[in-house]
Design a protein around this motif. Sequence first.
Motif, PDB file in Angstrom:
ATOM      1  N   ILE A 160     -30.285  25.610 -49.004  1.00 15.29           N
ATOM      2  CA  ILE A 160     -29.485  26.788 -48.240  1.00 15.29           C
ATOM      3  C   ILE A 160     -28.554  26.352 -49.102  1.00 15.29           C
ATOM      4  O   ILE A 160     -27.293  27.427 -48.612  1.00 15.29           O
ATOM      5  CB  ILE A 160     -29.284  25.362 -47.059  1.00 15.29           C
ATOM      6  N   ASP A 164     -26.896  30.497 -49.027  1.00 20.21           N
ATOM      7  CA  ASP A 164     -25.636  30.535 -48.623  1.00 20.21           C
ATOM      8  C   ASP A 164     -24.636  30.669 -49.593  1.00 20.21           C
ATOM      9  O   ASP A 164     -24.003  32.055 -49.109  1.00 20.21           O
ATOM     10  CB  ASP A 164     -24.847  29.361 -48.011  1.00 20.21           C
ATOM     11  N   PHE A 170     -26.808  37.472 -43.332  1.00 16.39           N
ATOM     12  CA  PHE A 170     -26.864  36.376 -41.965  1.00 16.39           C
ATOM     13  C   PHE A 170     -28.163  35.446 -42.649  1.00 16.39           C
ATOM     14  O   PHE A 170     -28.643  36.286 -43.133  1.00 16.39           O
ATOM     15  CB  PHE A 170     -26.943  36.800 -40.619  1.00 16.39           C
ATOM     16  N   ILE A 171     -27.857  33.904 -42.367  1.00 13.11           N
ATOM     17  CA  ILE A 171     -29.101  33.484 -42.456  1.00 13.11           C
ATOM     18  C   ILE A 171     -30.031  32.596 -41.378  1.00 13.11           C
ATOM     19  O   ILE A 171     -29.893  33.180 -40.704  1.00 13.11           O
ATOM     20  CB  ILE A 171     -28.880  31.709 -43.622  1.00 13.11           C
ATOM     21  N   TYR A 172     -31.404  33.296 -41.952  1.00 15.56           N
ATOM     22  CA  TYR A 172     -32.384  33.587 -40.396  1.00 15.56           C
ATOM     23  C   TYR A 172     -32.862  32.368 -40.397  1.00 15.56           C
ATOM     24  O   TYR A 172     -33.418  31.343 -41.574  1.00 15.56           O
ATOM     25  CB  TYR A 172     -33.252  34.516 -41.267  1.00 15.56           C
ATOM     26  N   MET A 173     -32.282  31.434 -39.585  1.00  9.85           N
ATOM     27  CA  MET A 173     -32.804  29.924 -39.300  1.00  9.85           C
ATOM     28  C   MET A 173     -34.074  30.405 -38.590  1.00  9.85           C
ATOM     29  O   MET A 173     -34.088  30.378 -37.338  1.00  9.85           O
ATOM     30  CB  MET A 173     -31.742  29.054 -38.220  1.00  9.85           C
ATOM     31  N   ILE A 197     -27.413  21.813 -40.081  1.00  5.02           N
ATOM     32  CA  ILE A 197     -27.132  23.568 -40.274  1.00  5.02           C
ATOM     33  C   ILE A 197     -25.794  23.787 -40.025  1.00  5.02           C
ATOM     34  O   ILE A 197     -24.957  23.804 -40.876  1.00  5.02           O
ATOM     35  CB  ILE A 197     -28.271  24.049 -39.836  1.00  5.02           C
ATOM     36  N   ASN A 204     -22.135  32.027 -44.636  1.00  9.81           N
ATOM     37  CA  ASN A 204     -22.380  32.901 -43.993  1.00  9.81           C
ATOM     38  C   ASN A 204     -22.298  32.827 -42.363  1.00  9.81           C
ATOM     39  O   ASN A 204     -23.175  31.638 -41.902  1.00  9.81           O
ATOM     40  CB  ASN A 204     -24.595  33.146 -44.388  1.00  9.81           C
ATOM     41  N   ARG A 206     -25.222  32.751 -38.750  1.00  5.69           N
ATOM     42  CA  ARG A 206     -26.259  32.250 -38.542  1.00  5.69           C
ATOM     43  C   ARG A 206     -26.798  32.826 -37.752  1.00  5.69           C
ATOM     44  O   ARG A 206     -26.408  32.136 -36.679  1.00  5.69           O
ATOM     45  CB  ARG A 206     -26.553  31.122 -38.934  1.00  5.69           C
ATOM     46  N   ILE A 208     -30.712  32.286 -34.850  1.00  5.02           N
ATOM     47  CA  ILE A 208     -32.138  31.857 -35.050  1.00  5.02           C
ATOM     48  C   ILE A 208     -32.568  32.030 -34.628  1.00  5.02           C
ATOM     49  O   ILE A 208     -33.286  33.052 -33.232  1.00  5.02           O
ATOM     50  CB  ILE A 208     -31.823  30.152 -34.079  1.00  5.02           C
ATOM     51  N   ALA A 225     -25.548  28.718 -33.580  1.00  6.17           N
ATOM     52  CA  ALA A 225     -25.263  29.763 -34.103  1.00  6.17           C
ATOM     53  C   ALA A 225     -25.348  31.373 -33.483  1.00  6.17           C
ATOM     54  O   ALA A 225     -24.328  31.004 -32.234  1.00  6.17           O
ATOM     55  CB  ALA A 225     -26.662  29.820 -34.577  1.00  6.17           C
TER      56      ALA A 225
END
Length: 258
Positions: A160, A164, A170-173, A197, A204, A206, A208, A225
Motif C-alpha cells: 500500500i 501510494d 486516487f487509490i481504489y479501496m 487504511i 493519495n 481513497r 471505496i 474515505a
Amino acid sequence: MNRINQLFSQKQKDILSIYFCAGFPTLEGTVDTIKALEKKGVSMIEIGIPFSDPMADGPVIQHAATCALNNGMTLKLLFSQLKNIRPEVQIPLVLMGYLNPIMQYGFENFCRTCQQTGIDGVIIPDLPFKDYMEEYRPIALKYDVKVIMLITPETSEERIRSIDEHTDGFIYMVSSAAITGAQKDFNTQKQEYFQRIADMNLRNPRMIGFGISNKQTFEAASAHAAGAIIGSKFVTLLDEEKGNAEKAIDRLLEALKN
C-alpha cells in the motif's frame, strides 16, 4: 492539472463516482449516460470496457459486459464515441478495463488516445503493480493518464505504501476480496479495514468500491474515505430503466438518501 487531481483538491468528502459498462444496455448510449450523470451531480465517472472474462466482476457487470460485446462494443468504437465528449462534459472520466483489450490496442496507443479524447485515468484490475512500475508507468506519465491501483483487505502495508508513493490520482479501496456486487451494509471487519487504511495517512485520496448500494454503505464509505464508487447497483437500475440514465441515477440518489 489532471481533472482527477482537480476534483480531489476541490472536494475531500462525499465524492460519488459511478461505473457503467460502455455498450450496455444499448450500443449508442455511452455519451448520453455520461451527460446525464454529470447533469445529476455525479463527481466522476468510470466507463467500463467490456471484456469476455471480467474476473473481478460479479454477475451484474459480467452480464452487462456480455451484452455490450454482443451489441458490438469494442475499445476502438468506445474511443470514437467519446472523441467529442470534452466540450460538453467537465468532470473526470476514467476507463476501467482488463489488460487484454488494452494490450491488443497497444498500451502507448491507448494512453495517447486517452489524452486526445480527454480521458483522465484508467483502472486495470489485472495489471500487476510490478509490471506497472517496470513497463507501463513511464508511458502513462508521458500522456498524463493516471493509472489507479486497487488495494484489498489482504494487501500488505508495504505494498500500500509503495502504491501510494508511485501512483497519483486516487487509490481504489476494494471493500472486500470478493467480486463486485451490491451489499446492504458493511460488517465490523470491513469497517476496521477502512479505519486501518485511514490511519495510515496516505498521500493519495481513497475511494471505496464494491458493495456500495444504499445510504448505509455510502455513509460508511464516505466516513473513512473521500467517497464511494457505485457500479453494480447503477448498472442494474440502468438495465431496468432500459438505458434511461436520468431515471436510473434519480433512483440511485434516492436510495443513497433513504
